[in-house]
Enzyme design. Sequence first.
Site, PDB file in Angstrom:
ATOM      1  CG  HIS A  17      -1.861  -1.134   1.423  1.00 33.64           C
ATOM      2  ND1 HIS A  17      -1.913  -1.883   2.552  1.00 33.64           N
ATOM      3  CD2 HIS A  17      -2.979  -1.504   0.494  1.00 33.64           C
ATOM      4  CE1 HIS A  17      -2.914  -2.567   2.434  1.00 33.64           C
ATOM      5  NE2 HIS A  17      -3.469  -2.389   1.035  1.00 33.64           N
ATOM      6  CE  LYS A  41     -13.147  -6.890   3.119  1.00 32.33           C
ATOM      7  NZ  LYS A  41     -12.210  -5.642   2.307  1.00 32.33           N
ATOM      8  NE  ARG A  90      -2.790  -7.255  -4.336  1.00 35.53           N
ATOM      9  CZ  ARG A  90      -3.600  -7.475  -3.332  1.00 35.53           C
ATOM     10  NH1 ARG A  90      -3.069  -7.775  -2.121  1.00 35.53           N
ATOM     11  NH2 ARG A  90      -4.987  -7.182  -3.155  1.00 35.53           N
ATOM     12  CB  SER A 128      -4.117  -6.935   4.643  1.00 38.77           C
ATOM     13  OG  SER A 128      -3.497  -5.394   4.011  1.00 38.77           O
TER      14      SER A 128
HETATM   15  P1  ADP Z   1      -9.909  -3.483  -0.259  1.00 35.42           P
HETATM   16  O1  ADP Z   1     -10.602  -4.034   0.918  1.00 35.42           O
HETATM   17  O2  ADP Z   1     -10.621  -2.291  -0.901  1.00 35.42           O
HETATM   18  O3  ADP Z   1      -9.401  -4.350  -1.232  1.00 35.42           O
HETATM   19  P2  ADP Z   1      -7.323  -3.115   0.434  1.00 35.42           P
HETATM   20  O4  ADP Z   1      -6.641  -2.553   1.662  1.00 35.42           O
HETATM   21  O5  ADP Z   1      -7.047  -4.785   0.515  1.00 35.42           O
HETATM   22  O6  ADP Z   1      -8.788  -2.895   0.534  1.00 35.42           O
HETATM   23  O7  ADP Z   1      -6.627  -2.721  -0.730  1.00 35.42           O
HETATM   24  C1  ADP Z   1      -6.597  -1.356  -1.060  1.00 35.42           C
HETATM   25  C2  ADP Z   1      -6.181  -1.182  -2.366  1.00 35.42           C
HETATM   26  O8  ADP Z   1      -4.569  -1.575  -2.303  1.00 35.42           O
HETATM   27  C3  ADP Z   1      -6.609  -2.127  -3.657  1.00 35.42           C
HETATM   28  O9  ADP Z   1      -6.673  -1.525  -4.677  1.00 35.42           O
HETATM   29  C4  ADP Z   1      -5.792  -3.328  -3.482  1.00 35.42           C
HETATM   30  O10 ADP Z   1      -5.944  -3.955  -4.568  1.00 35.42           O
HETATM   31  C5  ADP Z   1      -4.341  -2.452  -3.463  1.00 35.42           C
HETATM   32  N1  ADP Z   1      -3.389  -3.248  -2.978  1.00 35.42           N
HETATM   33  C6  ADP Z   1      -3.339  -4.415  -1.623  1.00 35.42           C
HETATM   34  N2  ADP Z   1      -2.325  -4.770  -1.604  1.00 35.42           N
HETATM   35  C7  ADP Z   1      -1.542  -4.189  -2.439  1.00 35.42           C
HETATM   36  C8  ADP Z   1      -0.049  -4.586  -2.907  1.00 35.42           C
HETATM   37  N3  ADP Z   1       0.914  -5.423  -2.316  1.00 35.42           N
HETATM   38  N4  ADP Z   1       0.589  -3.819  -3.781  1.00 35.42           N
HETATM   39  C9  ADP Z   1      -0.274  -2.667  -4.468  1.00 35.42           C
HETATM   40  N5  ADP Z   1      -1.342  -2.586  -4.164  1.00 35.42           N
HETATM   41  C10 ADP Z   1      -2.162  -3.360  -3.225  1.00 35.42           C
END
Ligand code: ADP
Length: 164
Positions: A17, A41, A90, A128
């Site tokens: 992130h 969630k 990803r 995550s």
């Molecule tokens: P959500 O519940 O909206 O998926 P996340 O916190 O999991 O929320 O992810 C937020 C954004 O960050 C999403 O667009 C996700 O694809 C992106 N994301 C998550 N992990 C990574 C990573 N390792 N590298 C790049 N982008 C990521």
Amino acid sequence: MTTAIYPGSFDPITNGHLDIIRRASSLFDELIIGVYDRSEKQLLFNTEERVEMVQRAVAHLSNVRVQSYSGLTVEFAKKVSAQVMVRGLRMSSDFEREFEMAMMNKKLAPGLELVCFMASLQYQFLASSLLKEVAKLEGCLDNMVPEHVVTALRDKFARELCRE
Ligand code: ADP
């Protein structure tokens, strides 16, 4: 002036992130990280904890701020007058879901532009959800999350273990 939002659960924030945040903050005048305040969630950290972890991680970036929100992401974008929504992609696993959401958001808010950043190679497999599994099993979290997030994860699982 271009304002972008980067919405997500950030449960917890990872270096993947942060990589997107760093890259987006250099492209846009202002980047607002929107932390979903959602109860449906199953999340490990509550909203306050997630916001605090993100805030600490981005404190060095002067054009980035953090805010929690509930309801539709497009409404949050409207509220903060953002013209752009940032998401990270990803490999192929994120594409279908992001594409579906993007099409719906375009219907709801035609003026909001989506900008997707390809995840950097070293963060392609950083999620995550997986990270929490590793933390729970006391695996090494080096280079995956900031130091204060490692501490928060360790504390959370230690407390859970105490309750068991
Ligand atoms: P959500 O519940 O909206 O998926 P996340 O916190 O999991 O929320 O992810 C937020 C954004 O960050 C999403 O667009 C996700 O694809 C992106 N994301 C998550 N992990 C990574 C990573 N390792 N590298 C790049 N982008 C990521």
